[in-house]
Design a protein around this motif. Structure first.
Motif, short mmCIF file in Angstrom:
data_model
loop_
_atom_site.label_atom_id
_atom_site.label_comp_id
_atom_site.label_asym_id
_atom_site.label_seq_id
_atom_site.Cartn_x
_atom_site.Cartn_y
_atom_site.Cartn_z
N THR A 71 0.73 -1.14 0.15
CA THR A 71 0.05 0.11 0.01
C THR A 71 0.96 1.36 -0.01
O THR A 71 0.66 2.10 -0.78
N ALA B 83 1.22 2.65 -4.35
CA ALA B 83 0.23 3.58 -4.63
C ALA B 83 0.79 4.88 -4.51
O ALA B 83 1.39 5.43 -3.71
N CYS B 84 0.69 5.71 -5.80
CA CYS B 84 1.28 7.15 -5.72
C CYS B 84 0.04 8.18 -5.75
O CYS B 84 0.13 9.08 -4.97
N THR B 85 -0.79 7.98 -6.42
CA THR B 85 -2.09 9.01 -6.82
C THR B 85 -3.16 8.34 -5.83
O THR B 85 -3.04 7.57 -5.40
N ARG C 233 -6.00 7.95 -6.65
CA ARG C 233 -6.71 6.85 -7.40
C ARG C 233 -6.30 5.58 -7.06
O ARG C 233 -7.01 4.60 -6.67
N GLU C 234 -4.82 5.70 -7.21
CA GLU C 234 -4.10 4.46 -7.12
C GLU C 234 -4.24 3.97 -5.50
O GLU C 234 -4.35 2.49 -5.30
N GLU C 235 -3.99 4.82 -4.71
CA GLU C 235 -4.11 4.38 -3.22
C GLU C 235 -5.60 3.84 -2.70
O GLU C 235 -5.94 3.13 -2.14
N THR D 124 -7.70 2.47 -5.01
CA THR D 124 -7.74 1.28 -5.45
C THR D 124 -7.22 0.00 -4.66
O THR D 124 -7.67 -1.08 -4.37
N ALA D 125 -5.73 0.50 -4.32
CA ALA D 125 -5.09 -0.64 -3.61
C ALA D 125 -5.57 -0.92 -2.14
O ALA D 125 -5.67 -2.05 -1.59
N ASN E 152 -11.57 2.04 -7.19
CA ASN E 152 -11.27 2.78 -8.29
C ASN E 152 -12.61 3.64 -8.79
O ASN E 152 -12.35 4.97 -9.26
#
Length: 89
Positions: free
Chosen positions: A14, A18-20, A22-24, A26-27, A67
Motif C-alpha cells: 500500500t 500507490a502514488c496517486t 486513485r491508486e491509493e 484502488t489498493a 477505483n
C-alpha cells in the motif's frame, strides 16, 4: 505465512505501490476486499481453498469499487489572458 508477515507485506504494498489518490484508493479497496473475502470464504467452506477464492474475488471487487468511487479532482486557474481555466489536478 503468519498474520503479522501478511499485514507487513500489505502495508508495504500500500505504501510503495500507490502514488496517486486513485491508486491509493484502488489498493486500499483491494486489500479490504481481499481480507473480507478471505474471512467469508474460509468461514463458508472451512477450507483454505475457499479462503483463497474469497480473497481473490474480494480483492478484485474491492479494487474495482475503490477505483470507481474515487472522486475526480478538478482545479481552476487563470491563463495568460486572465480567463478562468479548468484542469485536472
Amino acid at each position: 505465512m503468519t498474520m503479522k508477515k501478511l499485514l507487513l507485506v500489505a502495508a508495504a504494498v500500500t505504501a510503495l505501490g500507490a502514488c496517486t489518490p486513485r491508486e491509493e484508493r484502488t489498493a486500499t479497496g483491494a486489500l479490504i476486499g481481499a481480507g473480507a473475502g478471505a474471512i467469508i470464504g474460509g468461514a463458508a467452506t472451512g477450507r483454505a481453498g475457499g479462503a483463497l477464492a474469497g480473497a481473490a474475488i474480494g480483492g478484485a471487487g474491492g479494487a474495482i469499487i475503490g477505483n470507481a468511487t474515487t472522486p475526480d479532482r478538478v482545479c481552476y486557474g487563470r491563463d495568460e489572458w486572465g480567463r478562468s481555466v479548468r484542469y485536472a489536478c
